[in-house]
Every structure is written in C-alpha cells, then in structure tokens.
Design an enzyme around this catalytic site. Structure first.
Site: not given
Ligand SMILES: NC(=O)c1ccc[n+]([C@@H]2O[C@H](COP(=O)([O-])OP(=O)(O)OC[C@H]3O[C@@H](n4cnc5c(N)ncnc54)[C@H](OP(=O)(O)O)[C@@H]3O)[C@@H](O)[C@H]2O)c1
Length: 270
Positions: A148, A161
């Site tokens: 990501s 995360y």
C-alpha cells in the site's frame, strides 16, 4: 525491463489470497482471462465458489477453492498442505488478503490489531516461505505482494496498518535482491485508497478523511491490472495513479514531523 519467465510459460497456475472481494477478485479475473489456472483463497467459501464458476464459464478456468482463515496458523497450514498434497506447483503467488483498522491505537481492539499483523504480515511471510523455494528450484515464478502507499510512511490513527504495509514493502524489496538471477521475481503493488470492502471494515469506529477521496479513489480493476502487468514484467515496486506516485515520491523530502501531521490529518474523521 525485460519480460520474465512467466511470459514464455504455457500452463501457468497462480494462488491468490483474498480472492473473494475487491482487488483480489479483480486480480483473479485478470489472471483467468490471460489463461492461468487458479487457487483461490479467502474465508467466504460461497463467494470463492461463485467466482470459480464465473471464471470457468467465461474462460474455462481450472480453479481450486480453499476456504481458510489466514489470520490463523491453522488456516495458513491448510493452504500450504492442500497445495502440496494436490501437487499444485505455483508459477505465481499473490499475497493480497489484508485489512486495516482506523482509530487511535490505544482505543482500538487489541485482538483485531494483532490479527492485522497475523494476516498482513505473518500469513504473507509464511506463504512466501512455503512457495518461494519451489519457484527458485524450478527457476521460474513470481510473487506479487499487495502492500500500500500506507507502507511508505508512518500512519497516525492507522498505526498498525501502516506498519504492516511498511513491512510488506521492506520484505518484498529485500527479496527482489535475494532472488535476482534465479528466474523468480518479486513485486510490491502499492495502491492508494481504492473502492472495495476495505473501507467498511477499516472504518468500523472511525472514518478517515482519506476514505472520502481527497487523493482520488482507485478502481479495483485498474489497480489489479497495474499489479498484474508489473508482476509479468518483474517490476520491483509499482504505485497505481499519478497522485499516489507523487505523494510517495514526496515522502523522503518532507520533514518527518510535518509528514506525521499531514498523515494524521488524512486519517482523522472528516
Ligand atoms: N482498498 C484500499 O484502499 C487499499 C489500498 C491499499 C492497499 N490495499 C490492500 O489491498 C489488499 C486487498 O484489499 P481490498 O481493498 O481488496 O479489500 P477487501 O475488498 O476487503 O478484500 C479483502 C480480501 O481479503 C480477504 N480476507 C480478509 N481477511 C481474511 C482472512 N483472515 N483470511 C483470508 N482472507 C481474508 C477477504 O475475504 P474474506 O472476507 O472472504 O476472508 C477479501 O477477499 C489488502 O492487502 C489491502 O490492505 C487496499
């Protein structure tokens, strides 16, 4: 960059985790359209079965479904054992399954945050360790890890995360160097915010401003296509979308304290 051994292989098989929704489902559709056999992994067996039937009808795809919770060691072992017992040599491993959680670290559920590490980090590492040696021995194959843009910097209000995705970027890039010359490639796909089921799960308690799209919203199919093409070329790291590329490029030039405040603002509730 030259094409990898994948472009010359006739019969190809890929294992895709998180194939029941979002980017993983689109990846499965793209692989199938390009003639790959598939091993589809996620928890929701019925969605995987529906996808397998769709791909069989459209492309004649040979798809094996493995319903497993990759957040558990038992689930990961089931996947590894099933692939080995059925003799399903993999030409590609796509580690896509993952989730995020938004909110203050000290307030979010501890088990859910640890579960994120189990899935985003531990399962991805365990599957890569299980299947990479076979690819190297066959001198042929590719690993596509879905990281990501969150992996490019720390993420206040999504701290765990962002840290899991930083792991995926670091781990994947390190492996690109380790496998150099073996006929195997490793690619990190780093999407920015993309419309999938991700936001609903991540924003259970706290909806980050980022999810309202100030940086744009990626389309799952386009993101998957960028990842697939990069994997086939053996590209080390790919970021879909101009805004995301620009944001990632600016990270090393931005003072860390300023960067933390900008990211915090993006992750605050709108
Ligand atoms: N959407 C975004 O904005 C975005 C941005 C950057 C990176 N990413 C990354 O892209 C990847 C795919 O996410 P997505 O956006 O496509 O999200 P999604 O629509 O929520 O899909 C997540 C997939 O992971 C599977 N999964 C979740 N927990 C699992 C578990 N414990 N065991 C096995 N499979 C599990 C889900 O299937 P089941 O529920 O059936 O198990 C689903 O197929 C993730 O790694 C995510 O971090 C997403």
């Amino acid at each position: 960059m030259s094409e990898t051994s994948l472009s010359t292989s006739a019969a190809k098989r890929a294992l895709i985790t998180g194939a029941s929704a979002g980017i993983g489902r689109e990846l499965a559709r793209i692989f199938a359209a390009d003639g790959w056999s598939l091993v589809l992994v996620a928890r929701r067996a019925e969605l995987l079965a529906e996808l397998a039937a769709e791909l069989k009808a459209k492309h004649g795809t040979d798809a094996t479904v493995i319903a497993a919770d990759l957040g558990t060691r038992a689930g990961v072992d089931t996947v590894i054992r099933t692939v080995q017992e059925r003799g399903l040599d993999l030409d590609a491993l796509v580690n896509n399954a993952g989730y995020g959680l938004a909110g203050p670290f000290a307030e979010l559920d501890a088990e859910k945050q640890l579960g994120m590490i189990d899935l985003n980090v531990t399962a991805l590492t365990a599957l890569t360790r299980a299947f990479l040696p076979g690819m190297i021995a066959r001198r042929h194959g590719a690993v596509l890890n879905v990281a990501s843009t969150a992996g490019m910097q720390p993420g206040p209000l999504m701290a765990v995360y962002y840290a899991t995705k930083a792991y995926v970027v670091s781990f994947s890039e390190a492996l690109t160097e380790e496998v150099r010359g073996t006929g195997v490639t490793v690619t990190a796909l780093c999407p920015g915010y993309t419309e999938t089921e991700f936001a609903a799960r991540a924003a259970e308690h706290h909806r980050p401003r980022l999810f309202s799209g100030p940086m744009g919203k990626g389309d799952a199919r386009e993101v998957a296509l960028v990842g697939y093409r990069a994997m086939k070329k053996g590209t080390r790291l790919v970021i879909p979308g101009g805004m995301n590329k620009l944001a990632a490029w600016s990270v090393p030039f931005t003072p860390r304290g300023v960067l933390l405040k900008i990211v915090r603002r993006m992750n605050e509730s709108a």
